[in-house]
Design a protein around this motif. Structure first.
Motif, short mmCIF file in Angstrom:
data_model
loop_
_atom_site.label_atom_id
_atom_site.label_comp_id
_atom_site.label_asym_id
_atom_site.label_seq_id
_atom_site.Cartn_x
_atom_site.Cartn_y
_atom_site.Cartn_z
N ARG A 1 0.85 -1.21 0.00
CA ARG A 1 0.00 0.00 0.00
C ARG A 1 0.88 1.25 0.00
NH1 ARG A 1 -4.31 0.34 4.69
NH2 ARG A 1 -5.46 -1.08 3.33
N CYS A 2 0.40 2.26 -0.76
CA CYS A 2 1.13 3.52 -0.86
C CYS A 2 0.94 4.35 0.42
CB CYS A 2 0.64 4.30 -2.08
SG CYS A 2 1.33 5.94 -2.24
N GLN A 3 2.05 4.83 1.00
CA GLN A 3 1.97 5.65 2.22
C GLN A 3 1.36 7.01 1.94
OE1 GLN A 3 5.46 5.58 4.99
NE2 GLN A 3 6.41 4.64 3.19
N ASN A 4 1.46 7.47 0.69
CA ASN A 4 0.96 8.81 0.36
C ASN A 4 -0.53 8.84 0.10
OD1 ASN A 4 3.61 9.68 0.45
ND2 ASN A 4 3.92 9.25 -1.74
N CYS A 5 -1.03 7.85 -0.67
CA CYS A 5 -2.43 7.95 -1.09
C CYS A 5 -3.25 6.69 -0.78
CB CYS A 5 -2.50 8.26 -2.58
SG CYS A 5 -2.12 6.83 -3.61
N GLY A 6 -2.62 5.64 -0.29
CA GLY A 6 -3.37 4.42 0.03
C GLY A 6 -3.60 3.52 -1.18
N GLY A 7 -3.06 3.89 -2.35
CA GLY A 7 -3.21 3.08 -3.56
C GLY A 7 -2.36 1.82 -3.51
N ASN A 8 -2.51 1.01 -4.52
CA ASN A 8 -1.76 -0.25 -4.60
C ASN A 8 -0.43 0.01 -5.31
OD1 ASN A 8 -2.56 -3.54 -6.08
ND2 ASN A 8 -1.24 -3.00 -4.38
N VAL B 1 6.05 1.25 -8.04
CA VAL B 1 5.39 2.52 -8.36
C VAL B 1 3.91 2.43 -7.95
CG1 VAL B 1 4.77 4.13 -10.22
CG2 VAL B 1 6.97 2.95 -10.30
N CYS B 2 3.40 3.47 -7.31
CA CYS B 2 1.99 3.49 -6.92
C CYS B 2 1.15 3.70 -8.17
CB CYS B 2 1.73 4.60 -5.91
SG CYS B 2 -0.04 4.85 -5.61
N GLU B 3 0.16 2.83 -8.37
CA GLU B 3 -0.63 2.94 -9.61
C GLU B 3 -1.61 4.11 -9.54
OE1 GLU B 3 -3.17 -0.25 -10.69
OE2 GLU B 3 -4.08 -0.42 -8.72
N SER B 4 -1.83 4.67 -8.34
CA SER B 4 -2.76 5.80 -8.23
C SER B 4 -2.06 7.15 -8.33
CB SER B 4 -3.52 5.74 -6.91
OG SER B 4 -4.19 4.51 -6.80
N CYS B 5 -1.00 7.35 -7.53
CA CYS B 5 -0.38 8.68 -7.51
C CYS B 5 1.00 8.71 -8.16
CB CYS B 5 -0.30 9.22 -6.08
SG CYS B 5 0.94 8.40 -5.05
N GLY B 6 1.52 7.55 -8.58
CA GLY B 6 2.80 7.51 -9.27
C GLY B 6 4.02 7.62 -8.35
N SER B 7 3.82 7.66 -7.02
CA SER B 7 4.98 7.74 -6.10
C SER B 7 5.84 6.50 -6.27
CB SER B 7 4.52 7.77 -4.65
OG SER B 7 3.61 8.78 -4.42
N GLU B 8 7.14 6.69 -6.14
CA GLU B 8 8.04 5.56 -6.28
C GLU B 8 8.55 5.11 -4.92
OE1 GLU B 8 11.01 6.70 -9.14
OE2 GLU B 8 9.52 6.96 -10.72
ZN LIG Z 1 0.06 6.60 -4.07
#
Ligand SMILES: [Zn+2]
Ligand SMILES: [Zn+2]
Length: 326
Positions: free
Chosen positions: A4-11, A22-29
Motif C-alpha cells: 500500500r502507498c503511504q501517500n495515497c493508500g493506492g496499490n 510505483v503506486c498505480e494511483s499517484c505515481g509515487s516511487e
Molecule cells: Zn500513491
C-alpha cells in the motif's frame, strides 16, 4: 499481503519500465508499506472473500483490483529465483498487435483497448536443471559424390567408420512446472536471457498473478533430459553433417543431474474470445516473443470480396460506357 502507498493508500506495483515499485494511483516511487493478509481468503484491502486456488501465490482481487500475495504459502514453496517482467502490459499489447497486423481477415476488435487491459501478467513456475550430458556415438557414414561426363552418370560412395564422444554442460535448462500451462506453449516462449535473473523477492509479484508449482522437480526431470537429448542430438548431426547418410550402431546419451533451481519466469497471457471460442496468446514478458494463432473473420473476407465485386462491376460499367460511345 499487499503493498500500500503511504501517500495515497493506492496499490503499489512493480513497474517493468522503471524497474521499481510505483503506486498505480499517484505515481509515487518506492512509497510502499506491507499490509499483511488478515485471513487467507479475504482481501486485505476491501475485505471481500477471494476464491483462490490451492496453488495460488498472487492474484488480483476481483472487487477492488488490489494485487494480493499469499505470503503464508511462500514459506513452503518459495522460488529461489525470479526473472522480473521487463515488458509492460502496454508494450506487450503493442507487440501483439504488430505481430498479427498483416494477417488477412483479422477480426476487427482483436487487441482492442479493453481486451488488452484485461491481459494478465503471469509468473510461471519453472524448474531449471543443470545437467552434465555425455554422448557416445558409434556408426557408419557415407560420403556420396556424383558426376557426369556427358554420357554416363557416376556415383562414388565412400563409407567411413564414425566415432564421436562429447560432453555438454547444460546450465539452467528450463521446464515449466505448472499443469495449467501448456508445455508446448511454454517451450515456445524460450529463450529467456538469464543475466537479468534476481533472487526472489515478493515485491516482483505485485501487479502479476502466479501459482506455485504443481509438479515437483523429480516428476518433470524426464522433460529436462529429453530437451538435453534433443540438443545433444542436434550437436551430433552438426558435427557429422559431411556424411549424407549416417547409420548408428550404438548411440547413448547419459545425463548427470548437477543442480536444480526453482524460478518464476514472466509471461503475458492474452485471451481473445471469438465465435464462442477462446484463443490464447502468450508473450514472453522479458523478450517479447509472441506465440498464438488468431482466428480468421470470414465476414471481413466476404466484405472484402464484396468490395472487389463492386469494383469489377464499376470497371465493366465504365468499359461498356466507352463501347456505347464508340
Ligand atoms: Zn500513491
Ligand atoms: Zn479487494
Amino acid at each position: 499481503m499487499h503493498y500500500r502507498c503511504q501517500n495515497c493508500g493506492g496499490n503499489v506495483l512493480y513497474d517493468p519500465n522503471k524497474k521499481k515499485m510505483v503506486c498505480e494511483s499517484c505515481g509515487s516511487e518506492e512509497s510502499q508499506v506491507i499490509i499483511p493478509q488478515k485471513s487467507l481468503h479475504a482481501c486485505g484491502s476491501c475485505g471481500a472473500v477471494i476464491e483462490a486456488g490451492d496453488h495460488t501465490f498472487s492474484t488480483r482481487c476481483p472487487y477492488c483490483h488490489t494485487y494480493l500475495i499469499f505470503e503464508d504459502r511462500l514459506e513452503e514453496r518459495k522460488p529461489d529465483l525470479v526473472l522480473p517482467f521487463a515488458l509492460s502490459r502496454q508494450k506487450a499489447g503493442d507487440l501483439l498487435k504488430a505481430t498479427y497486423n498483416d494477417q488477412m481477415f483479422l477480426p476487427k476488435d482483436f487487441c482492442s483497448v479493453a481486451s488488452i487491459e484485461a491481459m494478465e501478467g503471469i509468473y510461471v513456475p519453472f524448474f531449471m536443471y543443470d545437467l552434465k550430458s555425455h554422448t557416445s556415438f558409434d556408426g557408419e557414414g557415407d560420403v556420396i559424390r556424383t558426376w557426369t561426363d556427358g554420357k554416363y552418370e557416376y556415383t562414388e560412395t565412400n563409407i567411413y567408420h564414425v566415432r564421436r564422444e562429447f560432453e555438454i554442460d547444460y546450465s539452467r535448462l528450463p521446464v515449466d512446472a505448472s499443469l495449467a500451462m501448456d508445455n508446448q506453449q511454454m517451450d515456445l516462449m524460450e529463450p529467456y536471457q538469464y543475466d537479468d535473473m534476481k533472487d526472489f523477492d515478493t515485491a516482483y509479484l505485485s501487479g502479476f498473478i502466479s501459482d506455485t508449482y504443481d509438479e515437483d522437480s523429480e516428476t518433470i526431470l524426464p522433460r529436462a533430459r529429453e530437451k538435453a537429448e534433443n540438443y545433444s542430438g542436434q550437436y551430433l548431426r552438426d558435427m557429422t553433417s559431411k556424411y549424407q547418410v549416417l547409420r548408428p550402431f550404438n548411440e547413448v546419451t547419459d545425463h548427470q543431474l548437477e543442480g536444480v533451481a526453482y524460478a518464476f519466469l514472466p509471461v503475458w497471457k492474452y485471451v481473445y474470445r471469438f465465435g464462442g471460442q477462446n484463443y490464447e496468446f502468450f508473450i514472453n514478458g522479458q523478450t517479447g516473443k509472441v506465440s498464438g494463432e488468431p482466428p480468421v473473420d470470414w465476414r471481413r473476407g466476404l466484405i472484402g470480396t464484396g468490395a472487389l465485386g463492386l469494383s469489377v462491376f464499376l470497371l465493366l460499367q465504365f468499359f461498356f460506357y466507352f463501347l456505347g460511345v464508340l
